[in-house]
Write a protein that holds these residues in place. Structure first.
Motif, PDB file in Angstrom:
ATOM      1  N   CYS A   1       0.847  -1.201   0.000  1.00 33.41           N
ATOM      2  CA  CYS A   1       0.000   0.000   0.000  1.00 33.41           C
ATOM      3  C   CYS A   1       0.881   1.248   0.000  1.00 33.41           C
ATOM      4  N   ASP A   2       1.940   1.224   0.875  1.00 32.05           N
ATOM      5  CA  ASP A   2       2.855   2.371   0.898  1.00 32.05           C
ATOM      6  C   ASP A   2       3.539   2.522  -0.460  1.00 32.05           C
ATOM      7  N   HIS A   3       3.927   1.402  -1.035  1.00 38.67           N
ATOM      8  CA  HIS A   3       4.547   1.430  -2.357  1.00 38.67           C
ATOM      9  C   HIS A   3       3.549   1.980  -3.378  1.00 38.67           C
ATOM     10  N   SER A   4       2.280   1.509  -3.248  1.00 36.22           N
ATOM     11  CA  SER A   4       1.234   1.992  -4.141  1.00 36.22           C
ATOM     12  C   SER A   4       0.998   3.476  -3.938  1.00 36.22           C
ATOM     13  N   GLU A   5       1.055   3.920  -2.683  1.00 38.77           N
ATOM     14  CA  GLU A   5       0.880   5.354  -2.406  1.00 38.77           C
ATOM     15  C   GLU A   5       2.000   6.143  -3.053  1.00 38.77           C
ATOM     16  N   VAL A   6       3.225   5.609  -2.953  1.00 37.55           N
ATOM     17  CA  VAL A   6       4.365   6.293  -3.579  1.00 37.55           C
ATOM     18  C   VAL A   6       4.155   6.340  -5.094  1.00 37.55           C
ATOM     19  N   GLU A   7       3.755   5.156  -5.624  1.00 36.50           N
ATOM     20  CA  GLU A   7       3.500   5.121  -7.060  1.00 36.50           C
ATOM     21  C   GLU A   7       2.361   6.060  -7.432  1.00 36.50           C
ATOM     22  N   ARG A   8       1.321   6.058  -6.598  1.00 36.90           N
ATOM     23  CA  ARG A   8       0.170   6.933  -6.854  1.00 36.90           C
ATOM     24  C   ARG A   8       0.606   8.385  -6.836  1.00 36.90           C
ATOM     25  N   ALA A   9       1.425   8.710  -5.806  1.00 33.55           N
ATOM     26  CA  ALA A   9       1.916  10.096  -5.732  1.00 33.55           C
ATOM     27  C   ALA A   9       2.747  10.424  -6.962  1.00 33.55           C
ATOM     28  N   GLN A  10       3.565   9.435  -7.378  1.00 29.71           N
ATOM     29  CA  GLN A  10       4.371   9.659  -8.586  1.00 29.71           C
ATOM     30  C   GLN A  10       3.455   9.831  -9.804  1.00 29.71           C
ATOM     31  N   HIS A  11       2.409   8.979  -9.878  1.00 27.85           N
ATOM     32  CA  HIS A  11       1.476   9.090 -10.997  1.00 27.85           C
ATOM     33  C   HIS A  11       0.749  10.424 -10.963  1.00 27.85           C
ATOM     34  N   ILE A  12       0.322  10.830  -9.749  1.00 30.11           N
ATOM     35  CA  ILE A  12      -0.366  12.120  -9.621  1.00 30.11           C
ATOM     36  C   ILE A  12       0.564  13.246 -10.060  1.00 30.11           C
ATOM     37  N   LYS A  13       1.837  13.130  -9.618  1.00 26.58           N
ATOM     38  CA  LYS A  13       2.808  14.161 -10.023  1.00 26.58           C
ATOM     39  C   LYS A  13       2.982  14.141 -11.534  1.00 26.58           C
TER      40      LYS A  13
END
Length: 190
Positions: free
Chosen positions: A143-155
């Protein structure tokens, strides 16, 4: 002829046992030889009576001693019977105590078995919880990895949106320039 009375007494202890009289007839014409024989007979009878007296005394003494022994023995038997009854009662009480302790031991064994089962169940639950914690930690990492990826995707999306906005602005500028150029061309053509 003369008659002589004689008193014969047999004693037991201090009390007379048998009292009897015997009469002796003394005949003046009797032969002197018969008198010693009769005296000897009386002495023998006296000895016999003394012997009987001694036997009777011995029987009485032995009887009283036997009665005393019997009384003592009866008392001893009674004491032993009482002691035996007490020991049997103590033995019965101890057997009951042993049975009670055995019952308590069985109860404690059942409780111990139940505790062992509870412990095994608790250990199984603990193992399950450990596995679930591992899975949860793994899920959290994912989930944390997904959040990081999500944040990267959002960015990236945000960057792309800015890029698109920049392109749209440039397009608008180009379109304006194109329009101005076309207007200029039309103006020149006119």
């Amino acid at each position: 002829m003369k008659m002589i009375c004689c008193f014969v007494k047999v004693q037991q202890g201090r009390e007379p046992l048998d009292v009897g009289y015997c009469s002796i007839t003394v005949d003046g014409g009797l032969n002197d030889e018969l008198l010693p024989q009769r005296l000897h007979n009386f002495a023998r009878q006296r000895e016999e009576l003394q012997r009987m007296e001694i036997e009777i005394k011995a029987q009485l003494i032995s009887r009283s001693e036997m009665v005393e022994l019997q009384t003592t023995f009866d008392a001893w038997i009674k004491e032993h019977a009482i002691a035996t009854a007490k020991l049997q009662e103590q033995l019965r009480e101890r057997e009951q105590a042993v049975h009670e302790l055995e019952r308590k031991m069985e109860e404690k064994d059942r409780e111990l078995d139940a505790i062992k089962l509870d412990n095994e169940a608790a250990w199984a639950k603990e193992d399950l919880l450990r596995e679930q914690n591992k899975e949860l930690a793994s899920f959290r990492r994912e989930c944390d990895h997904s959040e990081v990826e999500r944040a990267q995707h959002i960015k990236q999306i945000h960057d792309l949106q800015e890029h698109i906005q920049e392109k749209e602005r440039q397009l608008i500028e180009l379109q304006d320039q194109h329009r101005v150029a076309q207007e200029t061309i039309l103006y020149k053509d006119e």
